[in-house]
Design an enzyme around this catalytic site. Sequence first.
Site: not given
Length: 413
Positions: A210, A323
């Site tokens: 990613n 997160f």
Amino acid sequence: MGYLSGKNILLGVTGGIAAYKSAELVRRLREQGAAVRVVMTAGAAEFITPLTLQALSGHPVATDLLDPAAEAAMGHIELARWADAVLVAPATANFMARRVHGRGDDLLTAVCLASDAPQAVAPAMNRGMWDDPATRQNIATLEGRGIRVFGPAEGGQACGESGPGRLLEPEQLTENLAGLFSNAALTGCRVLVTAGPTREALDPVRYLSNRSSGKMGLAVAAAAAEAGAQVTLVTGPVVLQTPSRVERIDVVTAAEMQQAVLERASAVDIFIAAAAVADYRPQFVAAQKLKKSAEKQVLELIRNPDILATVAALEAAPFTVGFAAETGSVERNARHKLQAKSLDMIAANRVGADLGFDADDNALQVFWEGGSAALEKTRKSRLARQLVALVAERYHHKHNGDKVIKLHAKDPA
Ligand code: PMT
């Protein structure tokens, strides 16, 4: 390297005889690993040439608010945003008076007004000017607004008099400036941080991954170290420099990240998972490079373990901060992850094109049971300091109650 390593320091130089010391100051700041850009007033340029400070800082010296070429290169707003801290040294009585009144009629005052970075002034002037009630009141006003005042020192002055008003020596100024970036909020704590992407191999030359750059996670690790913690960073492949006083462990795959984290998680006080871990990996990794013979290829993916949830479920779980990278319904999804993974806190960011991943700026919505905080969009380094201050506050609250928070927590830089 100390607290200044990797920091962007904007040095303002105003017109006094002590301006000659700014050359040595630039040199020392750079020795400490800081990037330095200099803004001079017209008066300063009468005492030391911009060329000297350009040569020492490695960047053109900006002097004029209305210079179209300089504004096109790095304008006053960009300079203000670039700075992690602004130091004006030497700061004349005139500069401080203009600062008190919010004047923005030259480049330096305009940059100071526009910047939300921590700021400091190092006064240098004749002792009589320093003792004048107007100067003393201006100093008190600046301090009241959170601007730090370094010095002045006492001693012989260029005018032949002796008393307070000498610019602090560059070594002392460098040390004081470094102090802006350190605090004791996590002294004695061990903090483990994950950062960056993971790569999941398809064949010997291809992988799934990613767009995580690691900027957010490394900024969190740096901020935790600045807060006095002993920090270990487990990071996927990133091209960033390791922050000062941070132990770094490089991994590639989610499985490697999980192993590195689990080997350490029970021995730390706080775990912060900023990494963008691949949720899936190819079921089969081809031993040879995959050939493009077929018109269609179907990839079989299997779930990777959730590192964050595994840590939070440990018997001796640290204070666990996740997160959440969301493209929509940020609060709902983040609160769901907070509960589903039994976390102490979660920092949610909206991600998408130019948002979150690989950007220099970010904004966070932080949630914990019974509370939340919105951290406005700003540079990731600054955001990380705000997040770490919040983590420290909640961590101390969980373990010791409010009394200890007051003893330990300091305002984030
Ligand atoms: O690296 P940058 O370019 O600076 O970008 C920063 C960032 C956008 C990557 C960062 O701010 C961020 O949001 N990191 C978390 C990205 C993510 O994977 O979010 P998620 O919502 O998919 O995962 C939730 C949490 O579980 C995260 O703390 C993640 O680290 C963790 N996780 C996820 C999957 C997994 N297998 N194991 C995990 O530990």
